[in-house]
Design a protein around this motif. Structure first.
Motif, PDB file in Angstrom:
ATOM      1  N   SER A   1       0.647  -1.239  -0.099  1.00 26.75           N
ATOM      2  CA  SER A   1       0.222   0.056  -0.101  1.00 26.75           C
ATOM      3  C   SER A   1       0.824   1.416  -0.100  1.00 26.75           C
ATOM      4  N   ARG A   2       2.061   1.065   0.652  1.00 24.79           N
ATOM      5  CA  ARG A   2       2.935   2.585   0.813  1.00 24.79           C
ATOM      6  C   ARG A   2       3.931   2.585  -0.378  1.00 24.79           C
ATOM      7  N   LEU A   3       4.412   1.414  -0.709  1.00 28.63           N
ATOM      8  CA  LEU A   3       5.314   1.428  -2.276  1.00 28.63           C
ATOM      9  C   LEU A   3       4.833   0.568  -2.991  1.00 28.63           C
ATOM     10  N   PRO A   4       3.714   0.731  -3.838  1.00 27.69           N
ATOM     11  CA  PRO A   4       3.290  -0.380  -4.684  1.00 27.69           C
ATOM     12  C   PRO A   4       4.080  -0.578  -5.780  1.00 27.69           C
ATOM     13  N   ASP A   5       4.912   0.342  -6.103  1.00 25.63           N
ATOM     14  CA  ASP A   5       5.920   0.417  -7.297  1.00 25.63           C
ATOM     15  C   ASP A   5       7.249  -0.690  -7.091  1.00 25.63           C
ATOM     16  N   MET A   6       7.487  -0.880  -5.715  1.00 23.10           N
ATOM     17  CA  MET A   6       8.409  -1.731  -5.653  1.00 23.10           C
ATOM     18  C   MET A   6       8.308  -2.997  -5.675  1.00 23.10           C
ATOM     19  N   PRO A   7       9.399  -3.770  -6.815  1.00 17.78           N
ATOM     20  CA  PRO A   7       9.353  -5.041  -7.116  1.00 17.78           C
ATOM     21  C   PRO A   7       9.622  -6.034  -6.198  1.00 17.78           C
ATOM     22  N   LEU A   8       8.706  -6.539  -5.561  1.00 18.77           N
ATOM     23  CA  LEU A   8       9.122  -7.537  -4.483  1.00 18.77           C
ATOM     24  C   LEU A   8       8.433  -8.881  -4.788  1.00 18.77           C
ATOM     25  N   GLY A   9       9.001 -10.006  -4.454  1.00 15.68           N
ATOM     26  CA  GLY A   9       8.410 -11.168  -4.606  1.00 15.68           C
ATOM     27  C   GLY A   9       7.408 -11.644  -3.301  1.00 15.68           C
ATOM     28  N   GLU A  10       6.946 -12.635  -3.263  1.00 10.92           N
ATOM     29  CA  GLU A  10       6.025 -13.276  -2.071  1.00 10.92           C
ATOM     30  C   GLU A  10       7.071 -13.293  -0.855  1.00 10.92           C
ATOM     31  N   MET A  11       6.628 -12.719   0.252  1.00 13.12           N
ATOM     32  CA  MET A  11       7.405 -12.808   1.720  1.00 13.12           C
ATOM     33  C   MET A  11       6.987 -14.176   2.012  1.00 13.12           C
ATOM     34  N   SER A  12       7.962 -14.741   2.848  1.00 15.48           N
ATOM     35  CA  SER A  12       7.689 -16.081   3.383  1.00 15.48           C
ATOM     36  C   SER A  12       8.735 -16.128   4.599  1.00 15.48           C
ATOM     37  N   LEU A  13       8.205 -17.104   5.323  1.00 18.19           N
ATOM     38  CA  LEU A  13       9.211 -17.445   6.640  1.00 18.19           C
ATOM     39  C   LEU A  13      10.167 -18.366   6.292  1.00 18.19           C
ATOM     40  N   GLY A  14      11.301 -18.218   7.036  1.00 16.40           N
ATOM     41  CA  GLY A  14      12.374 -19.326   6.708  1.00 16.40           C
ATOM     42  C   GLY A  14      13.332 -19.249   7.925  1.00 16.40           C
ATOM     43  N   GLY A  15      14.686 -20.120   7.990  1.00 20.65           N
ATOM     44  CA  GLY A  15      15.496 -20.562   8.891  1.00 20.65           C
ATOM     45  C   GLY A  15      15.043 -21.822   9.691  1.00 20.65           C
ATOM     46  N   SER A  16      15.762 -21.461  10.926  1.00 21.40           N
ATOM     47  CA  SER A  16      15.661 -22.939  11.530  1.00 21.40           C
ATOM     48  C   SER A  16      14.248 -22.976  12.397  1.00 21.40           C
ATOM     49  N   LEU A  17      13.388 -22.171  12.349  1.00 19.97           N
ATOM     50  CA  LEU A  17      12.283 -22.482  13.207  1.00 19.97           C
ATOM     51  C   LEU A  17      11.406 -23.137  11.908  1.00 19.97           C
TER      52      LEU A  17
ATOM     53  N   ASP B   1      12.483 -25.135   9.441  1.00 20.38           N
ATOM     54  CA  ASP B   1      13.342 -26.282   9.202  1.00 20.38           C
ATOM     55  C   ASP B   1      13.606 -27.396  10.350  1.00 20.38           C
ATOM     56  N   ASP B   2      12.564 -26.816  11.252  1.00 18.97           N
ATOM     57  CA  ASP B   2      12.734 -27.787  12.668  1.00 18.97           C
ATOM     58  C   ASP B   2      14.015 -28.160  12.981  1.00 18.97           C
ATOM     59  N   LEU B   3      14.975 -27.134  13.081  1.00 21.67           N
ATOM     60  CA  LEU B   3      16.431 -27.356  13.636  1.00 21.67           C
ATOM     61  C   LEU B   3      16.626 -26.163  14.682  1.00 21.67           C
ATOM     62  N   GLN B   4      15.472 -25.558  15.103  1.00 21.96           N
ATOM     63  CA  GLN B   4      15.460 -24.611  16.417  1.00 21.96           C
ATOM     64  C   GLN B   4      15.602 -25.347  17.440  1.00 21.96           C
ATOM     65  N   VAL B   5      16.302 -24.938  18.778  1.00 20.56           N
ATOM     66  CA  VAL B   5      16.614 -25.692  19.770  1.00 20.56           C
ATOM     67  C   VAL B   5      16.149 -24.794  20.981  1.00 20.56           C
ATOM     68  N   VAL B   6      16.016 -25.398  22.298  1.00 18.71           N
ATOM     69  CA  VAL B   6      15.939 -24.885  23.595  1.00 18.71           C
ATOM     70  C   VAL B   6      14.575 -24.027  23.759  1.00 18.71           C
ATOM     71  N   SER B   7      14.383 -22.985  22.695  1.00 16.22           N
ATOM     72  CA  SER B   7      13.218 -22.131  22.988  1.00 16.22           C
ATOM     73  C   SER B   7      12.868 -21.669  21.496  1.00 16.22           C
ATOM     74  N   ALA B   8      11.714 -21.367  21.027  1.00 14.57           N
ATOM     75  CA  ALA B   8      11.282 -20.849  19.817  1.00 14.57           C
ATOM     76  C   ALA B   8      11.353 -19.406  19.967  1.00 14.57           C
ATOM     77  N   ASP B   9      12.556 -18.630  19.735  1.00 13.74           N
ATOM     78  CA  ASP B   9      12.582 -17.264  19.937  1.00 13.74           C
ATOM     79  C   ASP B   9      12.930 -16.428  18.861  1.00 13.74           C
ATOM     80  N   HIS B  10      13.283 -17.054  17.692  1.00 10.28           N
ATOM     81  CA  HIS B  10      13.667 -16.353  16.572  1.00 10.28           C
ATOM     82  C   HIS B  10      13.361 -16.766  15.343  1.00 10.28           C
ATOM     83  N   ALA B  11      13.008 -16.170  14.180  1.00  9.92           N
ATOM     84  CA  ALA B  11      12.591 -16.577  12.919  1.00  9.92           C
ATOM     85  C   ALA B  11      12.978 -15.359  11.805  1.00  9.92           C
ATOM     86  N   CYS B  12      12.952 -15.730  10.670  1.00  7.37           N
ATOM     87  CA  CYS B  12      13.420 -15.050   9.438  1.00  7.37           C
ATOM     88  C   CYS B  12      12.303 -14.794   8.734  1.00  7.37           C
ATOM     89  N   LEU B  13      11.979 -13.558   8.266  1.00  9.40           N
ATOM     90  CA  LEU B  13      11.045 -13.116   7.353  1.00  9.40           C
ATOM     91  C   LEU B  13      11.802 -12.712   5.850  1.00  9.40           C
TER      92      LEU B  13
END
Length: 445
Positions: free
Chosen positions: A151-167, A169-181
């Motif tokens: 809505s703010r920058l409609p002309d910015m060419p971006l792909g579909e955002m998604s989650l990634g990282g250890s959370l 990929d089932d590789l995060q340990v001890v506590s679920a305290d971080h994720a990647c956008l």
């Protein structure tokens, strides 16, 4: 005269002297010598402790013998009824000691294999509810940020955002305290070229550059990303600064907090794009753990993923970081699928051990993953029954890498994954791991 008390004070004094010598030995003998001295010291301490326990056992046996003599005389029993009643709490405490001792013995009889499985399920692995809650919160933030940018920058060419990282990929340990956008930037193939790090003036395998090409036919300004050019290259630092102003400093975070029923706020002042989520009313009773979401602008071309992370490529403002994480994760999954192995299982245990042990905390996930990949080239048995063997072997291999101060990347051998560690950190980790060679259980406390 209390000889037992003096013997204990003497043992404590010896222990204090040994600890003092041991703490200073690392400065003189280095990792190897100090570690060998530490192992020998542990043996001496055990002898002292066993001697103390033997004396205590003799004293208890004498008391029990006296009690047995008293029980053999009915007249003494009658005379000592009041005394027995007064001493009943003390007798109950004596009876509780064998129970606690038996519990300790039960823990001691656990094999290393059983201890590793217990450690994995109680300390390393996350519960499905915890993972689902963290992923749900991260997806909510992903939806809010993507809607705002469109809505703010409609002309910015971006792909579909998604989650990634250890959370994810089932590789995060001890506590679920971080994720990647993951925020994919869309570049015109005819206007941009990704240059490997080895072909640039930086000559660093992980520091790639993105060059603007065909300027004579397609002048500057035809691509949206031309506004972030520095010296003819797309600047990762300029892109991060743009997202910091457009997202972190502009979004109405209090409004998002009220919508999601949790406290959402940006973490400002650092080189990365990070958002903190604190539980609201819905989860306040179950957990007060914050969830940090890192917004990661990236470029994709085939299997190559370049990320804008100035904290990894500083001081080069034009450099993009080549992420090896997708390759490492995919390789581990392929190997485990092929032979039904437990490499990822082993990796999660090692990550939890390093995270929960202050001396090993500087050791990040990447060196541990590459350690297992290197070891997989020479060891084929990664079954669940051989978990304890592979765990001990990982400790031994890691000691060797620390002695050399080099652990080369599996996919980029020119990259030393231990180059970011200080000499003091290497000494502390080496000392801890040397002690764990003979007592691997100390890492599972």
């Amino acid at each position: 005269m209390n000889f037992q008390g003096s013997r204990r004070r003497g043992a404590d004094g010896i222990a204090m002297v040994i600890d003092f010598l041991l703490s200073n030995a690392r400065l003189i003998l280095g990792v190897g010598g100090a570690a060998m001295l530490g192992i020998a010291t542990l043996a001496v301490k055990r002898l002292i402790e066993r001697a103390g326990r033997a004396a205590d056992d003799e004293k208890v046996e004498q008391k029990m013998a006296e009690l047995s003599l008293v029980s053999a005389s009915p007249t003494l029993i009658k005379k000592g009824i009041k005394a027995d009643l007064c001493q009943q709490p003390q007798m109950s405490s004596l009876e509780s000691k064998p129970e606690s001792k038996s519990k300790r013995l039960q823990l001691c009889v656990l094999s290393l294999q059983e201890r590793l499985q217990q450690y994995y399920h109680t300390r390393a692995a996350l519960t499905p509810n915890e993972v689902q809650r963290a992923q749900s919160q991260a997806l909510d933030i992903c939806t809010e940020i993507q809607g705002f940018l469109r809505s703010r920058l409609p002309d910015m060419p971006l792909g579909e955002m998604s989650l990634g990282g250890s959370l994810l990929d089932d590789l995060q340990v001890v506590s679920a305290d971080h994720a990647c956008l993951l925020v994919p930037l869309q570049l015109e193939a005819s206007l941009w070229r990704l240059i490997p790090g080895e072909e640039t003036l930086l000559t660093h395998p992980l520091h790639w550059m993105v060059r603007r090409v065909n300027l004579e036919y397609f002048p500057r300004g035809l691509s949206y990303w031309d506004r972030y050019l520095v010296g003819g290259y797309l600047s990762a630092e300029a892109v991060v600064n743009m997202f910091s102003k457009a997202v972190m400093e502009t979004i109405n975070w209090p409004s998002i907090s009220s919508t999601l029923d949790c406290l959402v706020r940006p973490v400002l002042g650092g080189p990365d794009l990070k958002v903190e989520i604190r539980p609201g009313n819905e989860w306040a009773e179950s957990s007060d753990q914050s969830l940090f979401i890192s917004m990661l602008p990236l470029l994709r071309e085939g299997d190559v993923v370049l990320t804008a992370q100035p904290e990894l490529t500083s001081p080069w403002v034009n450099a993009w970081h080549l992420s090896l994480y997708p390759w490492e994760t995919q390789r581990l999954t392929q190997l485990d699928t092929a032979d039904d192995g437990h490499r990822r299982h082993t990796l999660k245990i090692l990550k939890a051990v390093c995270r929960l042990n202050p001396a090993l905390r500087p050791l990040q996930a990447a060196p541990l993953a590459n350690l297992i990949l290197h070891l997989s080239d020479s060891e084929s048995d990664w079954s669940e029954s051989s978990l304890h063997v592979r765990f001990q072997q990982c400790i031994t291999e890691l000691i060797g890498y620390l002695e050399q101060e080099a652990l080369h990347s599996y996919f980029k051998p020119a990259v030393n994954l231990l180059s970011g560690l200080s000499e003091d950190q290497v000494d502390q980790m080496g000392f801890m791991l040397y002690c764990a060679v003979s007592e691997p259980e100390i890492l599972l406390i």
